[in-house]
Each structure stands twice: as structure tokens, then as C-alpha cells.
Design a protein around this motif. Structure first.
Motif, PDB file in Angstrom:
ATOM      1  N   UNK A   1       0.835  -1.190   0.000  1.00  0.00           N
ATOM      2  CA  UNK A   1       0.000   0.000   0.000  1.00  0.00           C
ATOM      3  C   UNK A   1       0.878   1.251   0.000  1.00  0.00           C
ATOM      4  N   UNK A   2       0.325   2.318  -0.556  1.00  0.00           N
ATOM      5  CA  UNK A   2       1.085   3.559  -0.699  1.00  0.00           C
ATOM      6  C   UNK A   2       0.888   4.468   0.512  1.00  0.00           C
ATOM      7  N   UNK A   3       1.957   5.138   0.912  1.00  0.00           N
ATOM      8  CA  UNK A   3       1.904   6.059   2.041  1.00  0.00           C
ATOM      9  C   UNK A   3       2.613   7.346   1.648  1.00  0.00           C
ATOM     10  N   UNK A   4       1.964   8.458   1.885  1.00  0.00           N
ATOM     11  CA  UNK A   4       2.542   9.775   1.674  1.00  0.00           C
ATOM     12  C   UNK A   4       2.998  10.324   3.012  1.00  0.00           C
ATOM     13  N   UNK A   5       4.297  10.636   3.119  1.00  0.00           N
ATOM     14  CA  UNK A   5       4.828  11.299   4.311  1.00  0.00           C
ATOM     15  C   UNK A   5       5.015  12.761   3.950  1.00  0.00           C
TER      16      UNK A   5
ATOM     17  N   UNK B   1      12.135  -4.155   3.061  1.00  0.00           N
ATOM     18  CA  UNK B   1      11.463  -2.852   3.125  1.00  0.00           C
ATOM     19  C   UNK B   1      10.746  -2.535   1.823  1.00  0.00           C
ATOM     20  N   UNK B   2       9.779  -1.640   1.932  1.00  0.00           N
ATOM     21  CA  UNK B   2       9.106  -1.141   0.750  1.00  0.00           C
ATOM     22  C   UNK B   2       9.946  -0.068   0.081  1.00  0.00           C
ATOM     23  N   UNK B   3       9.596   0.312  -1.135  1.00  0.00           N
ATOM     24  CA  UNK B   3      10.334   1.370  -1.825  1.00  0.00           C
ATOM     25  C   UNK B   3      10.109   2.724  -1.153  1.00  0.00           C
ATOM     26  N   UNK B   4      11.126   3.580  -1.258  1.00  0.00           N
ATOM     27  CA  UNK B   4      11.047   4.926  -0.700  1.00  0.00           C
ATOM     28  C   UNK B   4      11.566   5.906  -1.735  1.00  0.00           C
ATOM     29  N   UNK B   5      10.735   6.852  -2.113  1.00  0.00           N
ATOM     30  CA  UNK B   5      11.120   7.884  -3.075  1.00  0.00           C
ATOM     31  C   UNK B   5      10.896   9.252  -2.458  1.00  0.00           C
ATOM     32  N   UNK B   6      11.907  10.123  -2.564  1.00  0.00           N
ATOM     33  CA  UNK B   6      11.798  11.485  -2.058  1.00  0.00           C
ATOM     34  C   UNK B   6      11.498  12.437  -3.211  1.00  0.00           C
ATOM     35  N   UNK B   7      10.770  13.474  -2.871  1.00  0.00           N
ATOM     36  CA  UNK B   7      10.384  14.462  -3.882  1.00  0.00           C
ATOM     37  C   UNK B   7      10.364  15.841  -3.244  1.00  0.00           C
ATOM     38  N   UNK B   8      11.013  16.788  -3.877  1.00  0.00           N
ATOM     39  CA  UNK B   8      10.914  18.172  -3.437  1.00  0.00           C
ATOM     40  C   UNK B   8       9.719  18.789  -4.140  1.00  0.00           C
TER      41      UNK B   8
ATOM     42  N   UNK C   1      -2.172  17.249  -5.565  1.00  0.00           N
ATOM     43  CA  UNK C   1      -3.599  17.424  -5.822  1.00  0.00           C
ATOM     44  C   UNK C   1      -3.826  17.675  -7.314  1.00  0.00           C
ATOM     45  N   UNK C   2      -3.004  18.526  -7.910  1.00  0.00           N
ATOM     46  CA  UNK C   2      -3.134  18.836  -9.335  1.00  0.00           C
ATOM     47  C   UNK C   2      -2.911  17.608 -10.202  1.00  0.00           C
ATOM     48  N   UNK C   3      -2.109  16.671  -9.695  1.00  0.00           N
ATOM     49  CA  UNK C   3      -1.828  15.440 -10.433  1.00  0.00           C
ATOM     50  C   UNK C   3      -2.855  14.347 -10.161  1.00  0.00           C
ATOM     51  N   UNK C   4      -3.865  14.653  -9.348  1.00  0.00           N
ATOM     52  CA  UNK C   4      -4.890  13.668  -8.963  1.00  0.00           C
ATOM     53  C   UNK C   4      -4.285  12.451  -8.281  1.00  0.00           C
ATOM     54  N   UNK C   5      -3.232  12.668  -7.503  1.00  0.00           N
ATOM     55  CA  UNK C   5      -2.597  11.580  -6.778  1.00  0.00           C
ATOM     56  C   UNK C   5      -3.500  11.101  -5.646  1.00  0.00           C
ATOM     57  N   UNK C   6      -3.404   9.803  -5.323  1.00  0.00           N
ATOM     58  CA  UNK C   6      -4.163   9.232  -4.221  1.00  0.00           C
ATOM     59  C   UNK C   6      -3.278   8.246  -3.476  1.00  0.00           C
ATOM     60  N   UNK C   7      -3.455   8.199  -2.159  1.00  0.00           N
ATOM     61  CA  UNK C   7      -2.639   7.333  -1.320  1.00  0.00           C
ATOM     62  C   UNK C   7      -3.525   6.543  -0.365  1.00  0.00           C
ATOM     63  N   UNK C   8      -3.033   5.369   0.039  1.00  0.00           N
ATOM     64  CA  UNK C   8      -3.768   4.538   0.994  1.00  0.00           C
ATOM     65  C   UNK C   8      -3.595   5.050   2.425  1.00  0.00           C
ATOM     66  N   UNK C   9      -2.498   5.741   2.679  1.00  0.00           N
ATOM     67  CA  UNK C   9      -2.204   6.248   4.021  1.00  0.00           C
ATOM     68  C   UNK C   9      -1.413   7.545   3.895  1.00  0.00           C
ATOM     69  N   UNK C  10      -1.565   8.413   4.887  1.00  0.00           N
ATOM     70  CA  UNK C  10      -0.825   9.679   4.917  1.00  0.00           C
ATOM     71  C   UNK C  10      -0.328   9.907   6.337  1.00  0.00           C
TER      72      UNK C  10
ATOM     73  N   UNK D   1       5.540  -0.264   3.683  1.00  0.00           N
ATOM     74  CA  UNK D   1       4.783   0.616   2.796  1.00  0.00           C
ATOM     75  C   UNK D   1       5.610   1.029   1.582  1.00  0.00           C
ATOM     76  N   UNK D   2       4.921   1.381   0.521  1.00  0.00           N
ATOM     77  CA  UNK D   2       5.512   2.040  -0.642  1.00  0.00           C
ATOM     78  C   UNK D   2       5.415   3.538  -0.345  1.00  0.00           C
ATOM     79  N   UNK D   3       6.529   4.151   0.031  1.00  0.00           N
ATOM     80  CA  UNK D   3       6.516   5.485   0.633  1.00  0.00           C
ATOM     81  C   UNK D   3       6.965   6.563  -0.345  1.00  0.00           C
ATOM     82  N   UNK D   4       6.205   7.646  -0.362  1.00  0.00           N
ATOM     83  CA  UNK D   4       6.623   8.883  -1.016  1.00  0.00           C
ATOM     84  C   UNK D   4       6.831   9.927   0.059  1.00  0.00           C
TER      85      UNK D   4
END
Length: 255
Positions: A71-75, A120-127, A134-143, A92-95
Motif C-alpha cells: 500500500x502507498x503512504x505519503x509522508x 522494506x518497501x520502496x522509498x522515493x523522495x520528492x521536493x 492534488x493537481x496530479x490527482x494523486x491518491x494514497x492509501x495512508x498519509x 509501505x511504498x513510501x513517497x
């Protein structure tokens, strides 16, 4: 936050200048190089991180679905990734996203120097910002929004924005600081000016949020508070408590 004082540093600068004042971003950018130093300016986060993560994992959706897919998680406001790495280790698959490029760079460097285990799940960082997601219509299972909401310019709008990024049935964990005289004395005056646990200017007590206010913001965002607990320091480390006068953490569900 750290040591014996009951307070918090937020995990990062969060979002963009639309959501967070530029001076917030600059302040935490200056601290990025020592983010992973447990005795450095982020030591309060290091001290409380185990409690934050363990409480979060008890309340979030499982890291994998019934078919075994991660499942995807936004930190959000991830800083240099103290929580992001922990959630990835949990499966988690973490952003991890933050508006401070210096913090994201520090997170990527730490990840390269200290690779996560194969389990571990994948971890990707983004500035970037939540507005971009929101503009990209992104959705996550957890935040996870840990020590973030007390730094944004409009907490109600911030929570609505995060709610729109959460899938139905998803869970969001928010940790923050209560606006009480105790938090003023301990988390602001004591931590920044007396004990020097945090750099002066880390917090604006007027922006601290009461649990009742958080509940109102959540309801307006279409979220339901399912649990809330205080977080207090002790000789054996930070622990869960019914005392929410300074630090607290809450779980919000999107039905």
C-alpha cells in the motif's frame, strides 16, 4: 521535543509557499545537514520517533493488501526522512515530500549511505508541494503528517487538501501540539529559550492546534477522528498518555 522537555519540532517545512511561509522553509533548510544527527538540532524528533511510528502503525491500514501488494503512504513534510524510512521498513511504498530541497537532498544521501533492508518497501523522495499532488490527482492509501500542521498558514485548508489525497478507507495520522499554557511554557519558552533544545523561532505558539480544533478541521475535510492520544517524555523515553496538554497524535479515517 527531545530530552526531557515535552515539545515537538516538526519533521519539515511542508508544502509550498502557498501553504507554508517562506521563512519556515528557510529555517528548516538551514537545519537539514544535521537532520540525522541524534544529538543535533533534530534530537527531539529522534527521541519521539519510535513512539510516533509505533502508534501510527497500529492505526494505519496494513502495509500490504489481501493480495500482497504494497500500500502507498505519503509522508508529507518529510524533512530528511526520519519517519519515511521507518514506514518503508514497515513495508509501505513510501513517497516523502518536502518543500525544502536541502532536506530532500539530506534524505536521499542518508538513504544511499544506509540502504534499507530487502524486506522494506520502496522509498522515493520528492521536493515539492501537496498542491502539486492534488493537481496530479494523486491518491494514497495512508498519509502521515507529523509535526507539520502547526507550521502551515491555513490548517483547515491544509487538512482538506490532504483529505483529497487519501483514498476512501484510508487513514491519516497527524501529530502536533496543543495550544495551552503548559505548551507555551514547555514547548516554546522552555525548549527554545531555557533548555536550548530547539533553535529559537522553531515554533509559533499561536499556531498550535487544540484537539477540538483538529476535530473540526477533520470533519470539514470529510475525515473522522478514530483515536487520539497524548505523547509525553519520561526517563525511559516517550510514551503514550491521556495527557494531551502539550503533544498529541490522532488517527483520521476517510470513510
Amino acid at each position: 521535543m527531545k530530552g526531557g522537555a515535552t515539545m515537538q519540532h516538526h519533521d519539515s517545512t511542508v508544502l509550498s509557499a502557498d501553504s507554508v511561509a517562506p521563512d519556515e522553509i528557510a529555517h528548516f533548510s538551514d537545519l537539514a545537514a544535521r537532520w540525522w544527527d541524534p544529538s543535533g538540532p533534530m534530537r527531539p524528533l529522534h527521541a519521539m520517533n519510535d513512539l510516533r511510528i509505533q502508534w501510527s502503525l497500529r492505526h494505519l491500514v496494513a502495509p500490504e493488501d489481501a493480495q500482497g501488494a504494497r500500500r502507498t503512504l505519503l509522508d508529507i513534510g518529510c524533512g530528511a526522512g526520519l519517519a519515511s524510512e521507518a514506514f518503508a521498513r514497515a513495508g509501505f511504498d513510501v513517497t516523502g515530500i518536502d518543500a525544502a530541497q536541502a532536506a530532500i537532498t539530506a534524505g536521499r544521501l542518508h538513504l544511499r549511505q544506509h540502504p534499507l533492508p530487502a524486506s522494506a518497501g520502496p522509498l522515493a523522495y520528492r521536493c515539492g508541494s501537496a498542491e502539486e499532488l492534488v493537481a496530479e490527482n494523486a491518491r494514497f492509501d495512508a498519509i502521515s503528517a507529523l509535526e507539520v500542521i502547526e507550521h502551515v498558514t491555513d490548517p483547515a485548508a491544509f487538512l482538506r487538501m490532504l483529505g483529497s489525497l487519501l483514498r476512501p478507507g484510508g487513514v491519516m495520522v497527524v501529530s502536533t501540539m496543543n495550544r495551552t499554557w503548559r505548551s507555551l511554557a514547555m514547548a516554546k519558552i522552555g525548549a527554545e529559550y531555557v533548555l536550548r533544545l530547539l533553535p529559537v523561532g522553531t515554533h509559533d505558539w499561536r499556531k498550535f492546534i487544540t484537539p477540538a480544533e483538529l476535530g473540526q478541521y477533520a470533519a470539514a475535510a470529510g475525515l473522522r477522528v478514530t483515536d487520539v492520544a497524548g505523547m509525553v517524555p519520561g526517563l525511559g523515553g516517550w510514551r503514550e498518555s491521556r495527557d494531551m496538554a502539550v503533544n498529541y497524535i490522532a488517527a483520521l479515517v476517510r470513510d
